[in-house]
Design an enzyme around this catalytic site. Structure first.
Site, short mmCIF file in Angstrom:
data_model
loop_
_atom_site.label_atom_id
_atom_site.label_comp_id
_atom_site.label_asym_id
_atom_site.label_seq_id
_atom_site.Cartn_x
_atom_site.Cartn_y
_atom_site.Cartn_z
N CYS A 103 -87.41 -5.75 10.50
CA CYS A 103 -86.16 -5.80 11.24
C CYS A 103 -85.68 -7.25 11.27
O CYS A 103 -86.40 -8.17 10.85
CB CYS A 103 -86.35 -5.27 12.66
N GLU A 155 -95.01 -7.75 24.47
CA GLU A 155 -93.60 -7.67 24.84
C GLU A 155 -93.43 -7.18 26.27
O GLU A 155 -92.62 -7.73 27.04
CB GLU A 155 -92.84 -6.75 23.88
N CYS A 175 -84.11 -1.37 21.05
CA CYS A 175 -83.37 -2.15 20.06
C CYS A 175 -82.85 -1.22 18.97
O CYS A 175 -83.47 -0.21 18.64
CB CYS A 175 -84.24 -3.26 19.48
#
Length: 613
Positions: A225, A364, A472
């Site tokens: 990504c 994260e 996302c």
């Protein structure tokens, strides 16, 4: 201002921006002083490495810029540093000789004033007797505000590092030798992406590759990504530009062992594991060799520490700030992760408790939780099952049932969490790499729970105004593209990625739901041993009694496979390089006689002929 491209030096700040007024972020009085006590203004000036400018006061180090008011202190600052960010007030400190209104500013690293020098906060703290009483007192009260120091030149709603446009990509930086080229480069994958990705945010139909005895079906979106591309390029650029300095990564750059090992080969070192366990100077884990010195403890301001795409906790950032190590210049946090943080901050300011859909052990989620707690009470919810448990607690009027919250969610809620106060209104954000449908199900369940208590007309109990997730777009489009590729008969599906890659596991879950044991989670072509033996990785699941992951051998072709031509889906997680996908195709092709296979060059030429002229 943004740190854009691959510039890591102190930003060029315009005169208008330098004088631009900014609202105070914090104004916290430590205590109330008797009337008549003298009040001063001091400006703490930090360079881009988070080192503090101090002034020589006889034999001691003192506050560099102070006065009876902000105007006087600002004038002294401007004399030493004509370029500086607009001073912003953060707190009020108490000193033996009065009250200090404490402002922060960021300045370049040089001044002609010979009485001023820069020192790390850690070095100053080691020598309290050499500090003026006022400076010593202020430094003792500084810790809660350290997290803001690296980002003084960035406005609140700006991103630390925006995605590079395609014409500014620097893929060549990590493919300077044959080993890296084989890892990252694939002409086949490049052609597939060019052909299939008519829109970066929208999934299209899969691309078919007809090799004769085996056909491959490749989703329109797979592999790296933009956030991963950014992080990898910055890591390789930093290594190339700083051959005379030690370069560390806070933890794994991304969840792919081949990428991380290639960075190690180029000289990068890791401070801790993806679970936060520190490494020693000998590369051992501290719990295995507790007598070894930690790499963390050897860091100096000359060292570089890169923050990975997942972000970092406030605790780790404060630790780097104290050591006088540049943070913002080497912060590779994905802007879509940072977008989650900004959403959580907005919810917190509106009075919501933030529920984080994520894995508490994932870097994260740890970073999101740490960032969120500055603005709101927060809870981490792993999945829909935990959301249902939380819903039962919210709906219950039984004190014993509600008290189970503290046991069920141990270690996953903010300090001083009050279930009677902090579960009145909630809003959901999520770890960006999870299944979008699960996040939506959690939000729907919470809305149903609050509607059953307060009535359907009370729509403000769960925040978001119709927003369903903060996933996302890259994670979502990879999942959408995979769903399109799964909508056809298949003999097998291979999902490629690191064993600790959450987004890769979510892709595997989608395949496993449809194909069962014909779906394989592998790390590289090395896991395909033969038609009878594929090394399939089973992801850990504490709920299923599997706290550790494990690898099992499975046959490639099941006995119920009826196609004369094998039909195989291949995709890669967001941290899977194109070169590995190419090698998996090569390995599967090698299971067939050479003379039965159509040449790779012919396949590439056929795809290239379909590209727009």
């Amino acid at each position: 201002m943004h740190q854009h491209g691959h510039r890591f030096s102190f930003p060029n700040i315009s005169s208008n921006e330098l004088r631009m007024s900014r609202p105070s972020l914090f104004t916290i009085s430590m205590s109330l002083l008797p009337t008549g006590e003298q009040t001063f203004t001091c400006i703490l000036a930090f360079n881009s490495s988070n080192m503090l400018a101090v002034r020589k006061l006889g034999s001691k180090a003192g506050i560099a810029f102070m006065g009876n008011d902000l105007g006087l202190a600002s004038g002294r600052l401007a004399t030493a540093f004509p370029e500086h960010t607009s001073p912003t007030k953060y707190f009020q400190a108490i000193s033996p000789n009065g009250t200090y209104e404490v402002y922060f500013t960021q300045v370049p690293g040089h001044t002609d004033d010979r009485e001023i020098w820069f020192s790390s906060l850690e070095e100053l703290a080691k020598k309290p007797a050499q500090l003026s009483p006022a400076l010593a007192s202020i430094l003792e009260q500084l810790d809660p505000y350290l997290i803001h120091i690296p980002y003084l030149h960035i406005r609140e709603n700006d991103f630390i590092y925006k995605f590079r446009p395609e014409n500014e990509r620097n893929a060549a930086i990590y493919a300077r030798d044959s080993v890296s080229s084989a890892l990252y480069q694939s002409k086949l994958c490049s052609v597939i992406k060019t052909l299939a990705r008519t829109n970066e945010r929208t999934a299209a139909k899969p691309v078919s590759l007809d090799f004769g005895p085996i056909n491959y079906h490749i989703p329109s979106h797979f592999g790296f990504c933009l956030g991963v591309k950014n992080a990898i390029e910055r890591a390789y650029e930093t290594l190339a530009a700083n051959s005379d300095r030690r370069v560390f990564m806070l933890s794994e750059l991304i969840h792919n062992p081949y990428v991380n090992n290639d960075l190690i080969r180029r000289g990068l070192r890791y401070l801790q594991t993806d679970k936060g366990v520190p490494y020693s100077i000998h590369g051992t884990l501290t719990h295995l060799a507790p007598e070894d010195e930690l790499l963390w403890d050897t860091l100096t301001p000359h060292d570089i520490v890169i923050i990975p795409a997942f972000g970092a906790t406030d605790e780790n950032k404060r630790r780097l700030v104290r050591k006088g190590i540049a943070v913002c210049q080497y912060d590779a946090t994905c802007m879509l992760v940072e977008k989650v943080w900004k959403t959580a901050r907005t919810y917190g300011r509106k009075g919501y408790t933030v529920i984080i859909h994520g894995k508490a052990e994932h870097e994260e989620t740890k970073a999101t939780f740490s960032n969120t707690r500055r603005y709101a009470p927060a809870i981490i919810v792993r999945d829909l099952e935990e959301a249902r448990i939380l819903g039962q607690i919210i709906a219950s009027k039984d004190p014993e049932q509600r008290a189970k919250f503290y046991e069920t969610f141990t270690g996953k809620f903010t300090p001083d969490f009050d279930i009677d106060k902090h579960l009145e209104r909630v809003a959901v954000v999520n770890q960006t790499t999870l299944l979008v449908n699960e996040t939506r199900s959690i939000i729907d369940h919470l809305r149903d729970t609050y509607a059953s208590i307060h009535g359907a007309e009370d729509t403000e109990r769960v925040g978001g105004s119709g927003r369903t997730d903060t996933l996302c777009y890259a994670t979502q489009v990879n999942q959408d593209a995979l769903a399109k590729a799964l909508d056809q008969p298949l003999d097998a599906a291979f999902v490629i990625g690191g064993k600790n890659s959450s987004n890769t596991y979510q892709l595997y879950r989608l395949c496993e739901q449809i194909l069962g044991q014909r779906a394989f989670f592998i790390q590289s072509e090395d896991d395909i041993v033969s038609t009878d033996h594929v090394q399939h990785y089973i992801f850990p699941s504490a709920r299923e009694g599997r706290p550790q992951g494990k690898t099992v051998a499975r046959p490639l072709w099941n006995s119920d496979s009826t196609f004369s031509t094998k039909r195989v889906l291949i995709t890669g997680g967001a941290s899977c390089p194109d070169g590995i996908i190419q090698q998996v195709i090569n390995r599967l092709n090698a299971l067939f006689p050479d003379d039965s296979l159509r040449p790779l060059d012919i396949i590439i030429d056929e795809l290239s002929a379909l590209l727009p002229k």
